[in-house]
Design a protein around this motif. Structure first.
Motif, PDB file in Angstrom:
ATOM      1  N   LEU A  78       0.818  -1.215   0.000  1.00 12.47           N
ATOM      2  CA  LEU A  78       0.000   0.000   0.000  1.00 12.47           C
ATOM      3  C   LEU A  78       0.852   1.266   0.000  1.00 12.47           C
ATOM      4  CD1 LEU A  78      -2.818   1.301   0.235  1.00 12.47           C
ATOM      5  CD2 LEU A  78      -2.650   1.008   2.715  1.00 12.47           C
ATOM      6  N   GLU A  79       1.842   1.340   0.875  1.00  8.85           N
ATOM      7  CA  GLU A  79       2.644   2.558   0.974  1.00  8.85           C
ATOM      8  C   GLU A  79       3.702   2.631  -0.121  1.00  8.85           C
ATOM      9  OE1 GLU A  79       4.114   3.240   4.916  1.00  8.85           O
ATOM     10  OE2 GLU A  79       2.093   3.430   5.764  1.00  8.85           O
ATOM     11  N   LEU A  80       4.188   1.497  -0.585  1.00  6.30           N
ATOM     12  CA  LEU A  80       5.157   1.513  -1.668  1.00  6.30           C
ATOM     13  C   LEU A  80       4.526   1.998  -2.968  1.00  6.30           C
ATOM     14  CD1 LEU A  80       7.094  -1.835  -1.048  1.00  6.30           C
ATOM     15  CD2 LEU A  80       7.810   0.485  -0.457  1.00  6.30           C
ATOM     16  N   GLU A  81       3.233   1.754  -3.129  1.00  7.92           N
ATOM     17  CA  GLU A  81       2.543   2.160  -4.355  1.00  7.92           C
ATOM     18  C   GLU A  81       2.048   3.597  -4.306  1.00  7.92           C
ATOM     19  OE1 GLU A  81      -0.508  -0.729  -4.545  1.00  7.92           O
ATOM     20  OE2 GLU A  81       0.804  -2.356  -5.237  1.00  7.92           O
ATOM     21  N   ARG A  82       2.011   4.165  -3.117  1.00  8.51           N
ATOM     22  CA  ARG A  82       1.508   5.530  -2.964  1.00  8.51           C
ATOM     23  C   ARG A  82       2.647   6.528  -3.186  1.00  8.51           C
ATOM     24  NH1 ARG A  82       0.403   6.267   2.742  1.00  8.51           N
ATOM     25  NH2 ARG A  82      -1.411   4.914   2.428  1.00  8.51           N
ATOM     26  N   LEU A  92      -4.111   4.329   7.348  1.00 11.82           N
ATOM     27  CA  LEU A  92      -5.251   3.867   8.147  1.00 11.82           C
ATOM     28  C   LEU A  92      -6.578   4.236   7.503  1.00 11.82           C
ATOM     29  CD1 LEU A  92      -3.967   4.651  11.755  1.00 11.82           C
ATOM     30  CD2 LEU A  92      -4.184   2.409  10.665  1.00 11.82           C
ATOM     31  N   GLU A  93      -6.646   5.422   6.882  1.00 12.26           N
ATOM     32  CA  GLU A  93      -7.877   5.810   6.177  1.00 12.26           C
ATOM     33  C   GLU A  93      -8.171   4.823   5.055  1.00 12.26           C
ATOM     34  OE1 GLU A  93     -10.071   7.989   6.866  1.00 12.26           O
ATOM     35  OE2 GLU A  93      -9.174   9.694   7.922  1.00 12.26           O
ATOM     36  N   GLU A  94      -7.137   4.437   4.306  1.00 10.93           N
ATOM     37  CA  GLU A  94      -7.330   3.506   3.206  1.00 10.93           C
ATOM     38  C   GLU A  94      -7.736   2.122   3.722  1.00 10.93           C
ATOM     39  OE1 GLU A  94      -7.706   1.680  -0.347  1.00 10.93           O
ATOM     40  OE2 GLU A  94      -7.528   3.841   0.039  1.00 10.93           O
ATOM     41  N   LEU A  95      -7.094   1.672   4.780  1.00  9.02           N
ATOM     42  CA  LEU A  95      -7.456   0.368   5.331  1.00  9.02           C
ATOM     43  C   LEU A  95      -8.863   0.374   5.913  1.00  9.02           C
ATOM     44  CD1 LEU A  95      -4.073  -0.605   7.032  1.00  9.02           C
ATOM     45  CD2 LEU A  95      -5.065  -1.591   4.959  1.00  9.02           C
ATOM     46  N   HIS A  96      -9.268   1.497   6.483  1.00 10.88           N
ATOM     47  CA  HIS A  96     -10.625   1.605   7.008  1.00 10.88           C
ATOM     48  C   HIS A  96     -11.646   1.518   5.877  1.00 10.88           C
ATOM     49  CE1 HIS A  96     -13.868   2.671   9.693  1.00 10.88           C
ATOM     50  NE2 HIS A  96     -14.200   3.691   8.916  1.00 10.88           N
ATOM     51  N   ARG A  97     -11.290   2.079   4.712  1.00 11.85           N
ATOM     52  CA  ARG A  97     -12.192   1.950   3.556  1.00 11.85           C
ATOM     53  C   ARG A  97     -12.250   0.507   3.071  1.00 11.85           C
ATOM     54  NH1 ARG A  97     -10.136   7.212   2.336  1.00 11.85           N
ATOM     55  NH2 ARG A  97      -8.347   6.336   1.199  1.00 11.85           N
ATOM     56  N   ILE A 125      -5.204   9.151  13.445  1.00  8.21           N
ATOM     57  CA  ILE A 125      -4.561   7.870  13.751  1.00  8.21           C
ATOM     58  C   ILE A 125      -5.257   7.192  14.924  1.00  8.21           C
ATOM     59  CG2 ILE A 125      -2.445   6.801  14.639  1.00  8.21           C
ATOM     60  CD1 ILE A 125      -0.882   8.919  13.052  1.00  8.21           C
ATOM     61  N   LEU A 126      -5.463   7.954  15.997  1.00  8.74           N
ATOM     62  CA  LEU A 126      -6.012   7.365  17.218  1.00  8.74           C
ATOM     63  C   LEU A 126      -7.528   7.214  17.163  1.00  8.74           C
ATOM     64  CD1 LEU A 126      -3.609   9.234  19.612  1.00  8.74           C
ATOM     65  CD2 LEU A 126      -3.629   6.782  19.130  1.00  8.74           C
ATOM     66  N   ARG A 127      -8.158   7.877  16.219  1.00  8.28           N
ATOM     67  CA  ARG A 127      -9.588   7.656  15.987  1.00  8.28           C
ATOM     68  C   ARG A 127      -9.814   6.360  15.221  1.00  8.28           C
ATOM     69  NH1 ARG A 127     -12.135   8.792  11.368  1.00  8.28           N
ATOM     70  NH2 ARG A 127     -10.508  10.275  10.746  1.00  8.28           N
ATOM     71  N   LEU A 128      -8.896   6.052  14.307  1.00 13.04           N
ATOM     72  CA  LEU A 128      -9.078   4.909  13.417  1.00 13.04           C
ATOM     73  C   LEU A 128      -8.518   3.599  13.969  1.00 13.04           C
ATOM     74  CD1 LEU A 128      -8.124   6.725  10.098  1.00 13.04           C
ATOM     75  CD2 LEU A 128     -10.389   5.804  10.639  1.00 13.04           C
ATOM     76  N   ALA A 129      -7.563   3.677  14.882  1.00 12.57           N
ATOM     77  CA  ALA A 129      -6.889   2.449  15.327  1.00 12.57           C
ATOM     78  C   ALA A 129      -6.497   2.515  16.787  1.00 12.57           C
ATOM     79  CB  ALA A 129      -5.644   2.204  14.467  1.00 12.57           C
TER      80      ALA A 129
END
Length: 405
Positions: A78-82, A92-97, A125-129
């Motif tokens: 995910l981060e290598l492609e971004r 985390l936003e992407e994983l939440h989606r 960060i702390l809202r999502l995980a």
């Protein structure tokens, strides 16, 4: 579903990373653990000599494989492609989606945990995980963790779990990279990761692949196969040495042949055929379509061309799958060792193990006949060389007596 996210440069991934990942799976009860190599970390500049992303990805994949939990542990690109910096909040936003119903847990070491409030967008960060922080030494305990945990819980409503991994050898990636450049540091790495580093000359290593010592050769072999294959390879190595000792063959050559005999086992048919073409290995019709018959031939070629092994080792590896007529002692030893190594468990293996130390030729014949019988029962083609091996042994007076122990 409970998902752990373990990010970092993994430059390189070491045993501390592995221990943390393993512990987090158990303590948090993770259904999935994602290892996410960072492309451009926001908090630091990648040091000079950092391997390209594809190498750090490959090393992370070897760490994931070493955990032997393929349904749980995965490596994400995910981060290598971004493009741009690898902000955790974006990840985390992407994983939440992707996993809207999942409970996400962000894994990190002590230093990262103590500065988490200074990261980019800590609110998101702390809202999502939730956060799982692990200490690398016994000093990274409650006295150090508690103030930051209390602060994050009060300021952000964070969910925080802290873990100390007592007895873990502490090594920073900076220190490890320096050691590797000095020809040291292998003890902090998985053999597969260390082998990948040696084979690709990473971190200032300059190993002469044609003159490796035994531990380095093992590491390179491990880097070329899946972790689940390593026990068989090590078992074959040690069995080959025992048989060489019993039958007066060169124990060092037997050991090196055992280490490398399955080094190309996981290449697909196209890759196997390409190597055979590269090294001029002639193939018959059956071999061109039966991938399981090719790793012995390509493994032999790699052993000789890449690792500088002599003809005796090349030949032993080349024939360890099909066997052939008039085999040398070392060829017989590797064929039989591959069949009877301690991890093998099939009907008749104990008889074959006993026979291997009484009469090597009879053990070879029993192994060949067992292969032929099994393949015919499964209605699979048997290679002509296997029949020739059987017929040659019989023609030279070798027999298998029923009830031999």
């Amino acid at each position: 579903m409970k998902i752990g996210i373990y990010g970092g440069t993994f430059n390189p991934p070491h045993l501390g990373h592995l221990a943390a990942a393993k512990t987090a799976i158990e303590v948090l009860g993770l259904d999935r653990l994602l290892l996410i190599p960072a492309a451009i970390p926001p908090h630091k500049v990648l040091p000079e000599g950092t391997p390209p992303p594809e190498h750090r990805l490959s090393m992370a994949e070897k760490m994931a494989d070493a955990l032997l939990r393929p349904k749980v542990v995965q490596v994400s690109t995910l981060e290598l492609e971004r493009e741009g910096k690898s902000y955790t909040s974006d990840t985390l936003e992407e994983l939440h989606r992707q996993y809207p119903e999942a409970e996400l847990w962000l894994l990190m070491g002590t230093d990262m945990f103590l500065t988490l409030h200074l990261w980019h967008d800590p609110d998101s960060i702390l809202r999502l995980a939730g956060v799982c922080a692990f200490g690398r030494t016994e000093q990274d305990g409650e006295e150090l963790f508690a103030p930051q945990r209390d602060f994050l819980c009060e300021r952000y409503g964070a969910k925080v779990t802290t873990i100390t991994l007592p007895g873990l050898v502490d090594i920073s990636s900076t220190r490890l990279r320096k050691l590797l450049g000095q020809g040291e540091g292998r003890e902090y790495l998985l053999p597969a990761v260390y082998g990948h580093i040696l084979m690709n000359g990473l971190y200032g290593t300059h190993a002469d692949l044609k003159h490796l010592d035994i531990p380095e050769l093992r590491a390179c072999s491990c880097s070329m196969v899946r972790q689940k294959r390593v026990a068989h390879i090590r078992g074959t190595e040690e069995e080959a040495v025992r048989l060489a000792r019993r039958w007066g063959a060169d124990q060092t050559l037997a050991r090196r042949a055992g280490i490398l005999h399955d080094c190309t086992k996981y290449l697909n048919l196209e890759e196997q055929l390409a190597l055979c073409e590269k090294y001029g290995v002639a193939l018959d019709e059956l071999e061109r379509s039966a991938v399981k018959l090719l790793h012995s031939k390509t493994g032999a070629c790699i052993a000789k061309a890449v690792f500088g092994e002599p003809d005796e080792v090349y030949s032993a590896i080349f024939w360890h799958t099909t066997a052939k007529e008039n085999m040398t002692t070392l060829e017989k030893i590797l064929y039989v060792a591959d069949y009877i190594e301690p991890n093998r468990d099939f009907e008749g293996v104990e008889r074959l193990r006993s026979l291997a130390y009484q009469d090597l030729d009879r053990a070879l014949l029993l192994g060949v006949e067992t292969t032929i019988q099994e393949m015919e029962e499964r209605k699979l083609p048997v290679h002509s060389r296997t029949f020739k091996a059987r017929d040659w042994l019989r023609s030279h007076g070798v027999t298998i007596e029923e009830g031999t122990e």
